[in-house]
Scaffold this active site. Structure first.
Site, PDB file in Angstrom:
ATOM      1  N   HIS A 213      61.387 -27.196  19.872  1.00 36.89           N
ATOM      2  CA  HIS A 213      60.864 -26.206  18.929  1.00 36.89           C
ATOM      3  C   HIS A 213      59.338 -26.112  18.975  1.00 36.89           C
ATOM      4  CE1 HIS A 213      60.453 -29.741  16.108  1.00 36.89           C
ATOM      5  NE2 HIS A 213      59.377 -29.062  15.733  1.00 36.89           N
TER       6      HIS A 213
ATOM      7  N   ASP B 298      66.911 -31.025  20.558  1.00 36.72           N
ATOM      8  CA  ASP B 298      65.504 -30.672  20.319  1.00 36.72           C
ATOM      9  C   ASP B 298      64.598 -31.512  21.229  1.00 36.72           C
ATOM     10  OD1 ASP B 298      63.251 -29.541  19.252  1.00 36.72           O
ATOM     11  OD2 ASP B 298      63.308 -30.678  17.375  1.00 36.72           O
TER      12      ASP B 298
ATOM     13  N   SER C 125      55.508 -32.823  14.991  1.00 37.19           N
ATOM     14  CA  SER C 125      56.673 -32.557  15.839  1.00 37.19           C
ATOM     15  C   SER C 125      56.378 -32.811  17.302  1.00 37.19           C
ATOM     16  CB  SER C 125      57.110 -31.099  15.676  1.00 37.19           C
ATOM     17  OG  SER C 125      57.704 -30.877  14.435  1.00 37.19           O
TER      18      SER C 125
END
Length: 422
Positions: free
Chosen positions: A82, A127, A219
């Site tokens: 992402h 992910d 992230s």
């Protein structure tokens, strides 16, 4: 309500169900039953990193979003799928400043990104992303990946790092921070994060009382062993808010994707690892479909292929007709008459008379009487039939005493001879 009461006897208690996790760099929502929760990107708590040499493999991108990553090969960075917007131009390495303004920072351009082909936003399945650098990192210090399929025991200390939010809804950190968490038992993660945590591909880490966690902007960063900080267990993925009690953060489990990573390293780098033949199994756990070796994902080939794609005709007709007619007539007559009339008259009369009279009169007068009488009677307003002698009728147009008639008769005879014998 009963489930919440039952969970109250567990040391990990769900304090609230607001704001269900976010990929710690983007935002999305997830609906469980009638409740809709926000899923957000994510270091809360912890300390500032003293030197860029503490985590020499840590990289981050600031193109569209703020995300972390780890150098796993001189040409390859590992991050979260992402985070693709954060890595559109390059990565910043060996820096304590979020914009890379310190003297130790290095910038390396990106050749292409390769998010996992089965990445699913929202629930953040698969992910994980590999980033191929355009030029290899000089004097690269890479992190080692946890290849053992076993889960680190519950309570194992693990370290995270990044420039993300320092509190839920707060501001990012302009200096690199780190925090130490504890690995949480898989079954506890499933219980605390129903519908979100998938044991086969996830890890979770945190404290029952909260207080320290990854948060928005972290992230893609690595989750490493706190004792051996050169061993990476996971990738920062998502969580419910940031540093909330009884709500650990979720990390992509690297050991679930080792075959997929190895195949990339061994087939898409200029200097593959020495142990590639042992690393790639006969059938990878997760299929990989790599971009062309000679071109990036966005590049087209420079010239068309020199050979046709197929070497034999297809078994079915083309959907689109050819631009030009066939150079030779077909070997057998068609079952149906031609839709378009021929451009020139037939060289010989038809062997069989037509079933119906012609709709268009002949452009030239008949040179001989009809062999078959017409099949229908004449109507009252039809004209008188022509004289059987075409030549005589034409000659009668000239005066009887005129010498022109003699020349005309000679000329017509010559024409007739040419027609019949020429």
């Amino acid at each position: 309500m009963r489930r919440l009461i039952w969970l109250s006897y567990c040391p990990w208690v769900i304090a609230s169900l607001g704001a269900i996790g976010e990929p710690r760099g983007l935002s999305s929502t997830l609906k469980i039953g009638n409740d809709t929760f926000a899923i957000t990107p994510r270091i809360v708590g912890g300390d500032f990193v003293s030197s860029a040499d503490v985590f020499p493999y840590y990289v981050h991108g600031v193109d569209g979003d703020l995300c972390g990553g780890s150098l796993i090969h001189p040409e390859v960075v590992l991050s979260a799928a992402h985070c693709v917007k954060a890595y559109s131009t390059g990565v910043i390495l060996r820096t304590l400043d979020w914009m890379g303004y310190d003297s130790t920072s290095e910038f390396y351009p990106i050749e292409y990104n390769f998010p996992h082909p089965e990445y699913t936003p929202g629930p953040e399945l698969n992910d994980i992303m590999l980033i191929k650098l355009a030029t290899p990192v000089v004097n690269a210090q890479v992190v080692q990946l946890h290849r053992n399929g076993t889960i680190p025991p519950a309570g194992t200390p693990a370290t995270i790092m990044g420039f993300g939010l320092t509190s839920e809804g707060g501001n990012i950190s302009t200096e690199l921070k780190q925090a130490t968490l504890e690995i949480v038992e898989q079954s506890t993660c499933e219980m605390l994060l129903p519908g979100l945590f998938v044991s086969d591909i996830h890890l979770c880490a945190g404290y029952p009382e909260g207080g320290q966690d990854s948060c928005g902007g972290d992230s893609g960063g690595p989750l490493v062993d706190a004792q051996d900080t050169n061993l990476q267990y996971g990738i920062v993925s998502f969580g419910i808010g940031c540093a909330r009690p009884n709500l650990p953060g979720v990390y992509t489990r690297i050991s679930s994707y080792i075959d997929w990573i190895d195949e990339f390293l061994c087939t898409r780098t200029d200097n593959p690892p020495a142990n590639c033949s042992q690393n790639i199994s006969e059938s990878s756990q997760i299929p990989i479909d790599m971009p062309s070796e000679s071109t990036a994902l966005w590049q087209a080939t420079s010239s068309p292929s020199s050979t046709p794609v197929t070497t034999s005709p297809t078994s079915s007709p083309s959907i689109v007709p050819s631009r030009f007619p066939s150079q030779a007539p077909s070997s057998t007559p068609s079952d149906q008459p031609s839709v378009v009339p021929s451009q020139a008259p037939s060289l010989a009369p038809s062997a069989v008379p037509s079933e119906f009279p012609s709709l268009v009169p002949s452009a030239l007068a008949s040179l001989a009487p009809s062999l078959v009488p017409t099949g229908s009677p004449k109507t009252k307003n039809e004209t008188k039939p022509a004289s059987p002698s075409v030549v005589s009728d034409l000659l009668n147009e000239f005066p009887a005493s005129s010498s022109v008639r003699r020349y005309a008769r000679f000329g017509f005879k010559t024409i007739l001879l040419f027609i019949f014998f020429g």
